[in-house]
Design a protein around this motif. Structure first.
Motif, PDB file in Angstrom:
ATOM      1  N   HIS A 200      -6.182   5.809 -11.930  1.00 43.59           N
ATOM      2  CA  HIS A 200      -7.107   7.010 -11.951  1.00 43.59           C
ATOM      3  C   HIS A 200      -7.107   7.724 -10.361  1.00 43.59           C
ATOM      4  CE1 HIS A 200     -10.108   9.419 -13.249  1.00 43.59           C
ATOM      5  NE2 HIS A 200     -10.798   8.883 -12.480  1.00 43.59           N
ATOM      6  N   ARG A 201      -7.290   6.784  -9.367  1.00 43.32           N
ATOM      7  CA  ARG A 201      -7.213   7.272  -8.078  1.00 43.32           C
ATOM      8  C   ARG A 201      -5.994   8.175  -7.609  1.00 43.32           C
ATOM      9  NH1 ARG A 201      -9.006   3.142  -6.172  1.00 43.32           N
ATOM     10  NH2 ARG A 201      -7.244   2.059  -5.105  1.00 43.32           N
ATOM     11  N   THR A 202      -5.060   7.527  -7.920  1.00 44.39           N
ATOM     12  CA  THR A 202      -3.718   8.127  -7.634  1.00 44.39           C
ATOM     13  C   THR A 202      -3.512   9.464  -8.349  1.00 44.39           C
ATOM     14  OG1 THR A 202      -2.558   6.048  -7.340  1.00 44.39           O
ATOM     15  CG2 THR A 202      -1.064   7.832  -7.677  1.00 44.39           C
ATOM     16  N   GLU A 203      -3.869   9.593  -9.571  1.00 45.35           N
ATOM     17  CA  GLU A 203      -3.845  10.691 -10.467  1.00 45.35           C
ATOM     18  C   GLU A 203      -4.764  11.769  -9.833  1.00 45.35           C
ATOM     19  OE1 GLU A 203      -2.839   8.611 -14.412  1.00 45.35           O
ATOM     20  OE2 GLU A 203      -4.746   9.250 -14.273  1.00 45.35           O
ATOM     21  N   ARG A 204      -5.850  11.416  -9.366  1.00 46.90           N
ATOM     22  CA  ARG A 204      -6.906  12.519  -8.766  1.00 46.90           C
ATOM     23  C   ARG A 204      -6.223  12.868  -7.672  1.00 46.90           C
ATOM     24  NH1 ARG A 204      -9.098  15.038 -11.771  1.00 46.90           N
ATOM     25  NH2 ARG A 204      -9.768  16.169  -9.741  1.00 46.90           N
ATOM     26  N   GLU A 205      -5.638  12.012  -6.678  1.00 47.28           N
ATOM     27  CA  GLU A 205      -5.002  12.546  -5.348  1.00 47.28           C
ATOM     28  C   GLU A 205      -4.125  13.767  -5.731  1.00 47.28           C
ATOM     29  OE1 GLU A 205      -3.689   9.053  -3.390  1.00 47.28           O
ATOM     30  OE2 GLU A 205      -5.643   8.469  -2.901  1.00 47.28           O
TER      31      GLU A 205
ATOM     32  N   LEU B 258       5.244   8.586  -3.058  1.00 49.56           N
ATOM     33  CA  LEU B 258       4.679   7.197  -3.238  1.00 49.56           C
ATOM     34  C   LEU B 258       3.869   7.329  -4.477  1.00 49.56           C
ATOM     35  CD1 LEU B 258       3.913   6.063   0.359  1.00 49.56           C
ATOM     36  CD2 LEU B 258       5.806   5.323  -1.217  1.00 49.56           C
ATOM     37  N   ALA B 259       3.106   8.429  -4.698  1.00 47.23           N
ATOM     38  CA  ALA B 259       2.117   8.295  -5.719  1.00 47.23           C
ATOM     39  C   ALA B 259       2.953   8.288  -7.104  1.00 47.23           C
ATOM     40  CB  ALA B 259       1.079   9.314  -5.624  1.00 47.23           C
ATOM     41  N   VAL B 260       3.874   9.253  -7.176  1.00 51.51           N
ATOM     42  CA  VAL B 260       4.498   9.322  -8.299  1.00 51.51           C
ATOM     43  C   VAL B 260       5.395   8.205  -8.810  1.00 51.51           C
ATOM     44  CG1 VAL B 260       6.862  10.511  -9.331  1.00 51.51           C
ATOM     45  CG2 VAL B 260       4.900  11.811  -8.007  1.00 51.51           C
ATOM     46  N   LYS B 261       6.105   7.566  -7.662  1.00 50.62           N
ATOM     47  CA  LYS B 261       6.758   6.242  -7.951  1.00 50.62           C
ATOM     48  C   LYS B 261       5.755   5.128  -8.235  1.00 50.62           C
ATOM     49  CE  LYS B 261      10.486   6.640  -4.523  1.00 50.62           C
ATOM     50  NZ  LYS B 261      11.637   6.366  -5.130  1.00 50.62           N
ATOM     51  N   TYR B 262       4.378   5.200  -7.947  1.00 46.96           N
ATOM     52  CA  TYR B 262       3.408   4.015  -8.484  1.00 46.96           C
ATOM     53  C   TYR B 262       3.302   4.541  -9.734  1.00 46.96           C
ATOM     54  CZ  TYR B 262      -0.804   2.124  -9.326  1.00 46.96           C
ATOM     55  OH  TYR B 262      -1.883   1.392 -10.071  1.00 46.96           O
ATOM     56  N   LEU B 263       3.140   5.530 -10.179  1.00 42.15           N
ATOM     57  CA  LEU B 263       2.675   6.175 -11.559  1.00 42.15           C
ATOM     58  C   LEU B 263       3.867   5.776 -12.474  1.00 42.15           C
ATOM     59  CD1 LEU B 263       0.888   9.577 -11.518  1.00 42.15           C
ATOM     60  CD2 LEU B 263      -0.052   7.354 -11.950  1.00 42.15           C
TER      61      LEU B 263
ATOM     62  N   THR C  51      -4.572  16.399  -2.358  1.00 44.59           N
ATOM     63  CA  THR C  51      -5.135  16.153  -0.951  1.00 44.59           C
ATOM     64  C   THR C  51      -3.904  15.125  -0.262  1.00 44.59           C
ATOM     65  OG1 THR C  51      -6.037  13.944  -2.324  1.00 44.59           O
ATOM     66  CG2 THR C  51      -7.541  15.877  -1.829  1.00 44.59           C
ATOM     67  N   CYS C  52      -2.965  14.735  -0.778  1.00 44.84           N
ATOM     68  CA  CYS C  52      -1.599  13.999  -0.221  1.00 44.84           C
ATOM     69  C   CYS C  52      -0.742  15.040   0.187  1.00 44.84           C
ATOM     70  CB  CYS C  52      -1.214  12.738  -1.177  1.00 44.84           C
ATOM     71  SG  CYS C  52      -0.839  13.534  -3.023  1.00 44.84           S
ATOM     72  N   GLY C  53       0.002  14.357   1.288  1.00 43.57           N
ATOM     73  CA  GLY C  53       1.164  15.209   1.606  1.00 43.57           C
ATOM     74  C   GLY C  53       2.372  14.819   1.126  1.00 43.57           C
ATOM     75  N   PHE C  54       3.474  15.257   1.448  1.00 43.26           N
ATOM     76  CA  PHE C  54       4.782  15.139   0.910  1.00 43.26           C
ATOM     77  C   PHE C  54       5.128  13.494   0.425  1.00 43.26           C
ATOM     78  CE2 PHE C  54       9.165  14.364   0.492  1.00 43.26           C
ATOM     79  CZ  PHE C  54       9.835  15.291  -0.630  1.00 43.26           C
ATOM     80  N   SER C  55       5.006  12.848   1.531  1.00 46.35           N
ATOM     81  CA  SER C  55       5.470  11.397   1.555  1.00 46.35           C
ATOM     82  C   SER C  55       4.407  10.636   0.494  1.00 46.35           C
ATOM     83  CB  SER C  55       5.268  10.463   2.746  1.00 46.35           C
ATOM     84  OG  SER C  55       6.196  11.400   3.719  1.00 46.35           O
TER      85      SER C  55
ATOM     86  N   ASP D  95      -1.193  15.525 -16.709  1.00 48.80           N
ATOM     87  CA  ASP D  95      -1.814  16.704 -16.118  1.00 48.80           C
ATOM     88  C   ASP D  95      -1.355  16.452 -14.490  1.00 48.80           C
ATOM     89  OD1 ASP D  95      -2.741  17.785 -18.221  1.00 48.80           O
ATOM     90  OD2 ASP D  95      -4.842  17.338 -17.700  1.00 48.80           O
ATOM     91  N   ALA D  96      -1.381  15.478 -14.069  1.00 51.43           N
ATOM     92  CA  ALA D  96      -1.127  15.250 -12.600  1.00 51.43           C
ATOM     93  C   ALA D  96       0.449  15.191 -12.298  1.00 51.43           C
ATOM     94  CB  ALA D  96      -1.425  13.682 -12.157  1.00 51.43           C
ATOM     95  N   LEU D  97       1.273  14.810 -13.337  1.00 56.26           N
ATOM     96  CA  LEU D  97       2.825  14.884 -13.005  1.00 56.26           C
ATOM     97  C   LEU D  97       3.287  16.288 -13.160  1.00 56.26           C
ATOM     98  CD1 LEU D  97       3.706  11.566 -14.856  1.00 56.26           C
ATOM     99  CD2 LEU D  97       3.992  12.221 -12.342  1.00 56.26           C
ATOM    100  N   LEU D  98       2.662  16.956 -14.128  1.00 54.10           N
ATOM    101  CA  LEU D  98       2.945  18.485 -14.593  1.00 54.10           C
ATOM    102  C   LEU D  98       2.308  19.310 -13.523  1.00 54.10           C
ATOM    103  CD1 LEU D  98       2.275  18.554 -18.340  1.00 54.10           C
ATOM    104  CD2 LEU D  98       4.519  18.910 -17.413  1.00 54.10           C
TER     105      LEU D  98
END
Length: 532
Positions: A9-14, A27-32, A19-23, A49-52
């Motif tokens: 949930h926290r990763t999706e919100r970011e 990492l967030a997408v790989k985690y999801l 709020t997160c940069g490219f790197s 929603d986060a991925l789209l």
């Protein structure tokens, strides 16, 4: 709430908040993606929603590695789509289709690669092709009698085909093998000439099919025992051929001797052939060579891929105008069934859909150029021929729109999205600039390619390109003017928007076909209904 759900949930919100940069986003997408693989039923609308949102966002478009980020996000969505047993799958497909229709650059290529992985169940019964049998010795008179009509003229050669006009208004044709390896291809052609009318009767309305000739249920292959008439081409293999009858227009091509009153007929050839090809592709029959496409012809014998053009790589397209001289569709419809391949799976589907459309577009360009075939290459001062005045932008746009519409509806049984059609006029502008000016004429015969040739092959190769006597072999690269090409030697294609367009179209075809097989319409939305 479990720890893994809180972290997700926290990763999706970011990602949603940006709020997160490219790197951090990568990492967030790989985690999801890992979370989707491990807990597919625990994902929520926020995951989608986060991925789209990341795919739609342009905030990383200036990053060199944005293709990989978008690819990871698209792959995660496809993995979620395939793992889902709810309306989630329908939502993902619907939203990806909206993005695909208007996307370009790294975005459409990343999405295209992901959507191309969707499993599509092609609807044809698998074809078991017969093994080539021993050729049956026959005389020319026996073959003429088997054509079923009296001869109306004399034998003439068209390439490696020997043609005889018949009283019934058809042509009797003997198509000869070039090599031992070619025997299987000829057997395949004979087989499909007999099968297509039965397998796909709907195509009969717009497709004049050739008919195979068989003598007393003998082998599909014949060995002509008489001397061949006329001045026959070199390289025929032992007089072995197949025999068939064909309509009079079977050897008349849409880009041959184009006159002002021919455009309506040419349009119908393109549209009818696109519809036929869409039907066959959906049935699991791929035509693998509408025209010969190469990245570099000179490397055919040295490369594992025989120098064939892979449009997904976006490289320079070799001798595009020469490739269009004898397309494998004519005024009678699709032809040369030796290039039909039954699909064992849908993994090559995206490539061949894109290759079909690319071939159509190139032949369209050659239709305009064939109005003045002498205007080609470089003049005495080295200036490239400028033939843009031969192109009609409105007609070119109509041709491409019609081909896409007919192919798409035949393949997916759905109308082509209007937002996709809206892209075509801009593409046509780029195509006319690239196809209408012969900027890219050079081919480089590298030292290692010279070394792979025997001396006679080397001399004949250069003589065919206007260089005689040949310089000493393998001392330096040789520059040859063999174009026009689309792109400079060892460079990218000169119309990058065309590659984007092929990704758009092929991916839309696959996504709509997947939706047709697996998703059903309900009031207001698509829902998931995996077919077995």
């Amino acid at each position: 709430m479990p720890c893994h759900a809180l972290s997700r949930h926290r990763t999706e919100r970011e990602l949603c908040d940006g709020t997160c940069g490219f790197s951090g986003a990568l990492l967030a997408v790989k985690y999801l993606r890992t979370h989707i693989d491990t807990y597919p039923d625990a994902t929520t609308p926020q995951t989608i929603d986060a991925l789209l949102g990341l795919i739609r966002s342009q905030r990383f478009d200036n990053k060199k590695q944005v293709f990989f980020l978008l690819g990871e996000a698209a792959d995660a969505l496809i993995a979620l789509c395939l793992a889902s047993k709810t309306a989630t799958c329908a939502v993902i497909i619907k939203e990806l289709q909206k993005i695909l229709a208007g996307a370009s650059g790294p975005r459409v290529r990343a999405l295209g690669n992901a959507v191309g992985k969707l499993p599509v169940r092609l609807s044809s019964t698998p074809q078991v092709l017969p093994e080539p049998r021993e050729p049956c010795p026959v005389s020319l008179d026996s073959l003429v009698n088997a054509f079923g009509s009296q001869r109306k003229g004399t034998w003439i050669w068209r390439g490696r085909s020997l043609i005889l006009p018949l009283e019934n208004g058809c042509l009797g044709v003997l198509k000869f093998a070039r090599s031992c390896e070619n025997l299987g291809e000829l057997s395949r052609e004979h087989y499909f000439q007999g099968q297509l009318a039965t397998l796909y009767p709907a195509a009969e309305k717009t497709w004049q099919l050739p008919r195979p000739v068989t003598i007393q249920d003998a082998s599909a292959l014949y060995k002509v025992t008489d001397p061949l008439p006329g001045r026959f081409p070199e390289g025929l293999y032992k007089g072995i051929c197949i025999a068939y009858t064909a309509p009079l227009t079977y050897f008349e091509y849409p880009n041959e001797s184009v006159s002002p009153d021919a455009w309506d007929r040419i349009e119908q050839v393109f549209f009818n052939t696109a519809r036929i090809l869409g039907q066959l592709t959906e049935k699991g029959l791929f035509h693998t060579a509408l025209i010969p496409l190469f990245h570099n012809r000179v490397q055919q014998d040295r490369r594992r891929d025989s120098g064939r053009y892979l449009w997904e790589h976006g490289g320079r397209l070799d001798q595009w105008l020469d490739s269009c001289r004898f397309p494998n569709f004519s005024l009678s419809g699709l032809r040369d069934f030796e290039h039909l391949e039954p699909a064992l799976s849908s993994k090559d589907l995206r490539h061949y859909i894109g290759e079909h459309l690319l071939s159509f577009i190139l032949v369209m360009g050659s239709c305009f150029r064939s109005q003045a075939p002498q205007r080609r290459g470089l003049d005495s001062s080295g200036a490239p021929a400028d033939t843009r005045d031969l192109f009609d932008p409105a007609r070119f746009t109509c041709f491409i729109t019609g081909v896409c519409t007919h192919y798409f509806s035949a393949f997916s049984e759905e109308p082509l999205p209007q937002v996709f059609k809206n892209r075509i006029p801009d593409l046509v502008t780029d195509l006319i600039s690239a196809m209408g000016i012969d900027r890219d004429m050079e081919e480089r015969l590298r030292i290692r390619d010279q070394e792979s040739m025997g001396q006679k092959t080397y001399e004949d190769f250069l003589a065919a390109r206007g260089i005689s006597p040949a310089p000493p072999r393998a001392t330096e690269d040789i520059i040859l003017a063999t174009g026009p090409h689309l792109g400079g030697f060892n460079q990218t294609i000169s119309v990058p928007g065309l590659v984007d367009f092929l990704y758009n179209f092929s991916s839309l075809c696959i996504s709509y076909c997947f939706a047709k097989e697996n998703l059903v319409e309900t009031p207001g939305e698509l829902s998931y209904s995996r077919r077995t």
